[in-house]
Design a protein around this motif. Structure first.
Motif, PDB file in Angstrom:
ATOM      1  N   ASP A 327       0.806  -1.022   0.134  1.00 22.83           N
ATOM      2  CA  ASP A 327      -0.246  -0.027  -0.021  1.00 22.83           C
ATOM      3  C   ASP A 327       0.896   1.403  -0.192  1.00 22.83           C
ATOM      4  OD1 ASP A 327      -2.316  -1.919   0.168  1.00 22.83           O
ATOM      5  OD2 ASP A 327      -2.353  -1.290   2.162  1.00 22.83           O
ATOM      6  N   PRO A 328       0.627   2.063  -0.825  1.00 22.64           N
ATOM      7  CA  PRO A 328       1.483   3.826  -0.852  1.00 22.64           C
ATOM      8  C   PRO A 328       0.852   4.353   0.816  1.00 22.64           C
ATOM      9  CG  PRO A 328      -0.558   3.688  -2.908  1.00 22.64           C
ATOM     10  CD  PRO A 328      -0.381   2.322  -1.444  1.00 22.64           C
ATOM     11  N   ILE A 329       1.896   4.917   1.448  1.00 19.52           N
ATOM     12  CA  ILE A 329       2.022   5.488   2.152  1.00 19.52           C
ATOM     13  C   ILE A 329       3.175   6.749   1.927  1.00 19.52           C
ATOM     14  CG2 ILE A 329       3.241   5.743   5.011  1.00 19.52           C
ATOM     15  CD1 ILE A 329       3.096   2.361   4.330  1.00 19.52           C
ATOM     16  N   ILE A 334       2.339  20.996   5.283  1.00 20.04           N
ATOM     17  CA  ILE A 334       1.141  22.146   4.648  1.00 20.04           C
ATOM     18  C   ILE A 334       1.207  22.604   3.530  1.00 20.04           C
ATOM     19  CG2 ILE A 334       2.180  23.918   5.325  1.00 20.04           C
ATOM     20  CD1 ILE A 334      -0.862  22.907   6.649  1.00 20.04           C
ATOM     21  N   ASP A 335       2.110  22.620   2.458  1.00 22.93           N
ATOM     22  CA  ASP A 335       1.988  23.118   1.116  1.00 22.93           C
ATOM     23  C   ASP A 335       1.808  22.537   0.536  1.00 22.93           C
ATOM     24  OD1 ASP A 335       3.912  21.738   1.602  1.00 22.93           O
ATOM     25  OD2 ASP A 335       5.861  23.196   1.240  1.00 22.93           O
ATOM     26  N   SER A 336       1.077  20.728   0.721  1.00 21.72           N
ATOM     27  CA  SER A 336       0.708  20.239  -0.347  1.00 21.72           C
ATOM     28  C   SER A 336       1.646  19.102  -0.919  1.00 21.72           C
ATOM     29  CB  SER A 336      -0.106  20.050  -1.286  1.00 21.72           C
ATOM     30  OG  SER A 336      -1.478  20.835  -0.189  1.00 21.72           O
ATOM     31  N   ARG A 337       2.775  19.060  -0.627  1.00 23.36           N
ATOM     32  CA  ARG A 337       4.442  18.581  -1.257  1.00 23.36           C
ATOM     33  C   ARG A 337       5.343  18.037  -0.474  1.00 23.36           C
ATOM     34  NH1 ARG A 337       6.208  22.689  -4.745  1.00 23.36           N
ATOM     35  NH2 ARG A 337       5.983  24.583  -4.753  1.00 23.36           N
ATOM     36  N   ALA A 338       5.437  17.076  -1.161  1.00 21.95           N
ATOM     37  CA  ALA A 338       5.748  15.469  -1.147  1.00 21.95           C
ATOM     38  C   ALA A 338       6.866  15.699  -0.041  1.00 21.95           C
ATOM     39  CB  ALA A 338       5.368  14.576  -1.572  1.00 21.95           C
ATOM     40  N   LEU A 339       6.440  14.603   1.147  1.00 21.88           N
ATOM     41  CA  LEU A 339       7.826  15.258   2.211  1.00 21.88           C
ATOM     42  C   LEU A 339       8.939  13.525   2.586  1.00 21.88           C
ATOM     43  CD1 LEU A 339       6.594  16.975   5.747  1.00 21.88           C
ATOM     44  CD2 LEU A 339       7.729  18.237   3.642  1.00 21.88           C
ATOM     45  N   MET A 340       7.410  12.839   2.378  1.00 20.93           N
ATOM     46  CA  MET A 340       8.226  11.292   2.697  1.00 20.93           C
ATOM     47  C   MET A 340       7.123   9.942   1.274  1.00 20.93           C
ATOM     48  SD  MET A 340       7.271   7.583   3.508  1.00 20.93           S
ATOM     49  CE  MET A 340       6.112   7.799   5.298  1.00 20.93           C
ATOM     50  N   VAL A 341       7.739   9.398   0.831  1.00 23.45           N
ATOM     51  CA  VAL A 341       7.285   8.196  -0.220  1.00 23.45           C
ATOM     52  C   VAL A 341       7.093   7.153   0.867  1.00 23.45           C
ATOM     53  CG1 VAL A 341       5.838  10.089  -1.277  1.00 23.45           C
ATOM     54  CG2 VAL A 341       8.379   9.504  -2.076  1.00 23.45           C
ATOM     55  N   ASN A 342       7.086   6.137   0.273  1.00 21.13           N
ATOM     56  CA  ASN A 342       7.373   4.653   0.549  1.00 21.13           C
ATOM     57  C   ASN A 342       7.218   3.891  -0.972  1.00 21.13           C
ATOM     58  OD1 ASN A 342       4.589   4.358  -0.412  1.00 21.13           O
ATOM     59  ND2 ASN A 342       4.701   2.444   0.771  1.00 21.13           N
ATOM     60  N   PRO A 343       8.334   3.114  -1.492  1.00 26.13           N
ATOM     61  CA  PRO A 343       8.368   2.215  -3.227  1.00 26.13           C
ATOM     62  C   PRO A 343       7.365   1.981  -3.080  1.00 26.13           C
ATOM     63  CG  PRO A 343      10.071   1.677  -1.468  1.00 26.13           C
ATOM     64  CD  PRO A 343       9.090   2.210  -0.503  1.00 26.13           C
TER      65      PRO A 343
END
Length: 810
Positions: A327-329, A334-343
């Motif tokens: 599952d995507p995590i 707060i500015d809707s920018r990605a800080l962390m994403v998993n594979p």
């Protein structure tokens, strides 16, 4: 003048002689009176000068007394030492500080009052003062004559005697209270050592830390021996291993150094210490050390290290989970920018981590509309501050996919929302399965509807044929038996079809109650008209009890009738012949309680909790004696629930009968009593023209025969076009129109019939095997005046046509 004393005469004579001698020759001789007056003036001036001298002497004596008092009773002790260090002079305060009388203090060595550890320093200071004649000061500890210790400040000033013998004057200030207050008030351990490592001062905290009862136990001790590093086996380290020694040798202060100290009992504890050198005349004479016990700090640090290690382990575990979950995590700021994403997120998006981090969904996804929708969902979660489950459609590397996303606000330490944490689960297959199930349900509903239509159509000619036999009034018993049997079985089959369709409609929420005020007595009477013949056919004794007063229910009379009939029908089916069945209605507060009891087969304990489940029946035998589809009780439960009531089943077990109890809320009485329905008055006057439109020849023919025997004028049309063609010729007053016509269906036919000049006054009655609400609404909107579901009973049809005749005659 003659009477003046001889002394005065002589004085005046002498004064005149002196003035005569001193007077310049040219000055005139003054008289004796003038000279006498001048002498008196001089005498007065001399007396005044003598007074001033006496006053000055008195003031000087008073000043000397004040000075003596100030000297003697000053808060500072004053001593005068000769060059041998003996006390040559002392004021009262100085004697008091040293604990002796002044007369006994004189000519004693001051060195005797200096504590042993400070004597060498004292001798150096004293000799330096004698030789170099410079003012100095220092602090040290003195031992009074009574044995008490005081900490003093010594201010030195060399002076000279009349014989040029060097003298040293000392001002002694007792600072014991100030030093004691400072040392005792601090929580830090403080001690001072001389250059040999001997303790010259220590505070209570220092003694407490080191395991001693009083700081006095530390004074004069070698602090190196007390606090020097030791191996665990007790052996000392080399002397240069002690950091305080290094301060004394190097003169450099030491700040916040961690060490291990040893208590008097041999136990050790960690400390953080600071040390500063003590200087005198640019020489290092010792050091001052302050320290704190950092056992708790070390324990806290260790706990923190353990927690951090645990956190690192959990972080590693979390990383393993996030990296390997399908599952995507992700974490969005707060500015809707990605800080962390998993594979998994990257696999769905089809991009690398560098292409995703720091970017918004609108920048990440190729379709901006998809990204904007995701950002809008994130914004709502952040604004609400509440976790939300949201279905989101994403155009991913695997095509269009549907995700169920759980999005939770991400907060800082102060509780402020600074982003969202999301986890998305791919539910595409589930949605497809749900859609497939929905489609299957739709096909099932369509099949049931078609099945009902196809079952109802054959029932129409059968029921019509039975009515024809009844109208022929044939007296042959077997014919009468056959007609009644046919009518009962057609009614039974019709109810089964209706129940089957009703269950499907309720499950889809397609049934809407048509509520009105319903009288309980009239409702029970109507139900008994249908149930009594069934009970009598099996030889049952049917007993009915209702309240004596009027009871009104607010509900759909058709559905309430269905509830009570199904309960009675169930009791009739599961009670052996000759049984007893009771319907007992009574008030229970603001509810009416209706119980249906029988002494029949009963309900096994294992079946009782599931008796209202769909298609649930007791074990069936090959003969299927009870019959039914197992849906009657399900309908009862659901219809009662729709009316705001409840139903329960009770049974003591097989062969002990059963009781079904229904509770329904009591409604208000109607403001006007309901109008009584007109009873069937027989066939209408001959000549009423009826056009039967049905593509099933058996249905059309049997209906025509039945209406013909009733005295109606009848014509038949097998499709819509034929019906339209017969209108100008036959000019019917009533059209019985089948909805499911082939070719042009009944809805379109009704619209065209209404469009004809003769169609304005036609009484259009829709007859169909499709009994759903949509078909009824569509029929009425197409121009039909009434809607009937096949098969229609003869009495119902006669009633409908009779009402039409009455309306036309008005």
């Amino acid at each position: 003048m003659e009477n003046e004393p001889d002394g005065q005469n002589l004085l005046r004579t002498e004064a005149e002689s002196q003035l005569a001698l001193a007077r310049p020759p040219e000055e005139p001789v003054r008289s004796a009176e003038e000279l006498l007056h001048e002498l008196q003036v001089h005498q007065i001036e001399l007396e005044m000068q003598n007074d001033e001298l006496r006053r000055a002497q008195i003031a000087m004596e008073e000043s000397r007394d004040r000075y003596v008092d100030l000297y003697e009773f000053a808060p500072v002790g004053y001593l005068t030492l000769n060059n041998a260090g003996l006390i040559a002079e002392a004021n009262l305060t100085g004697a008091k500080l040293l604990g002796m009388e002044r007369r006994k203090l004189l000519y004693r060595r001051f060195e005797h009052f200096v504590v042993p550890q400070d004597r060498e320093r004292w001798n150096r200071l004293f000799m330096g003062l004698i030789k170099h004649d410079r003012q100095q000061n220092c602090e040290m500890e003195l031992r009074r004559d009574d044995g008490a210790f005081i900490h003093v400040r010594l201010d030195f000033l060399r002076g000279a005697s009349d014989a040029d013998t060097p003298l040293v004057r000392i001002a002694i200030t007792d600072i014991s209270e100030r030093i004691g207050l400072l040392l005792e008030s601090t929580a830090e351990g403080i001690y001072a050592i001389d250059d040999n490592g001997c303790c010259i001062i220590a505070n209570p905290a220092c003694a407490r830390f080191l395991g001693y009862a009083s700081p006095r136990e530390l004074i004069g001790r070698d602090m190196h021996r007390l606090m020097h590093y030791r191996h665990q086996d007790g052996r000392d380290y080399p002397a240069d291993a002690c950091p305080v020694d290094q301060v004394v040798r190097s003169g450099k202060p030491l700040h916040r150094c961690e060490d291990l100290f040893w208590r008097a009992d041999g136990s050790s504890f960690p400390v953080e210490l600071s040390a500063s050198p003590m200087r005198h005349e640019n020489a290092i004479i010792g050091a001052v050390v302050s320290f704190v016990d950092i056992t708790e700090r070390k324990r806290s640090k260790q706990a923190l290290r353990n927690a951090l290690e645990d956190l690192r382990e959990k972080e590693a575990l979390l990383r393993i989970i996030t990296d390997n979950t399908p599952d995507p995590i992700y974490v969005m700021g707060i500015d809707s920018r990605a800080l962390m994403v998993n594979p998994a997120t990257l696999r769905v998006i089809g991009k690398t981590e560098q292409e995703v981090l720091g970017k918004t969904d609108a920048e990440i996804f190729d379709d901006p509309a998809v990204g904007q929708a995701l950002m809008e969902n994130d914004r709502r979660v952040m604004e609400s501050g509440v976790s939300q489950a949201i279905e989101e459609t994403v155009i991913s590397s695997q095509g269009t996919r549907t995700f169920l996303s759980i999005k939770t606000p991400y907060r800082d330490a102060g509780g402020k929302v600074i982003g969202i944490v999301g986890i998305s689960h791919d539910i595409t297959e589930r949605k497809e399965a749900e859609q497939a199930m929905y489609d299957a349900n739709q096909r099932k509903d369509e099949f049931l509807s078609m099945l009902a239509h196809e079952l109802r159509n054959p029932l129409v000619p059968i029921r019509n044929a039975a009515h024809v036999l009844g109208l022929l009034e044939l007296e042959e018993p077997k014919i009468k038996w056959a007609r009644e049997l046919i009518e009962r079985q057609v009614t039974h089959l019709t109810r089964m079809v209706d129940d089957l369709l009703d269950v499907s409609r309720i499950a889809r929420g397609k049934i809407v109650l048509q509520k009105e005020a319903v009288g309980l007595a009239a409702l029970v009477e109507q139900v008994m008209e249908s149930a009594r013949p069934l009970a009598e056919s099996k030889g049952h004794q049917l007993t009915v009890r209702v309240p004596g007063q009027a009871v009104w229910l607010e509900g759909d009379p058709v559905r309430l009738t269905q509830v009570l009939f199904n309960l009675l029908d169930n009791a009739i089916k599961y009670t052996p012949e000759g049984g007893q069945i009771e319907l007992d209605a009574r008030m229970a507060g603001r509810e009416i309680e209706i119980g249906v009891r029988d002494n029949g087969a009963g309900i096994p304990p294992g079946l009782l909790p599931r008796v209202f489940d769909l298609f649930q029946q007791d074990q069936r035998t090959l003969d299927r004696a009870q019959g039914g589809l197992g849906i009657g009780l399900t309908l009862v439960q659901r219809l009662v629930g729709m009316h705001g009531g409840r139903v329960e089943a009770h049974s003591k077990g097989p062969g002990q009968g059963s009781t079904f109890t229904v509770w329904l809320p009591v409604g208000p009485a109607p403001s006007e009593p309901p109008a009584h329905e007109a009873r069937d008055t027989g066939s209408p006057a001959a000549g009423l023209r009826v056009l039967v439109v049905d593509d099933d020849h058996a249905v059309a023919d049997s209906t025509a025969v039945l209406l013909d025997l009733e005295g109606y004028g009848v014509r038949i049309a097998h499709d819509g076009h034929e019906a339209l063609a017969l209108i100008p010729e036959f000019r019917p007053q009533v059209v019985l129109l089948d909805i499911g016509l082939k070719g042009m269906n009944g809805f379109e036919t009704a619209k065209r019939l209404r469009a004809l000049p003769e169609g304005r006054d036609l009484y259009l009655v829709a007859l169909t095997g499709y009994g759903d609400a949509e078909s009824k609404a569509r029929a009425l909107s197409s121009g039909c005046d009434h809607f009937l579901v096949k098969p229609v009973g003869g009495s119902a049809l006669r009633k409908l046509l009779a009402e039409n005749m009455q309306n036309r005659s008005k």
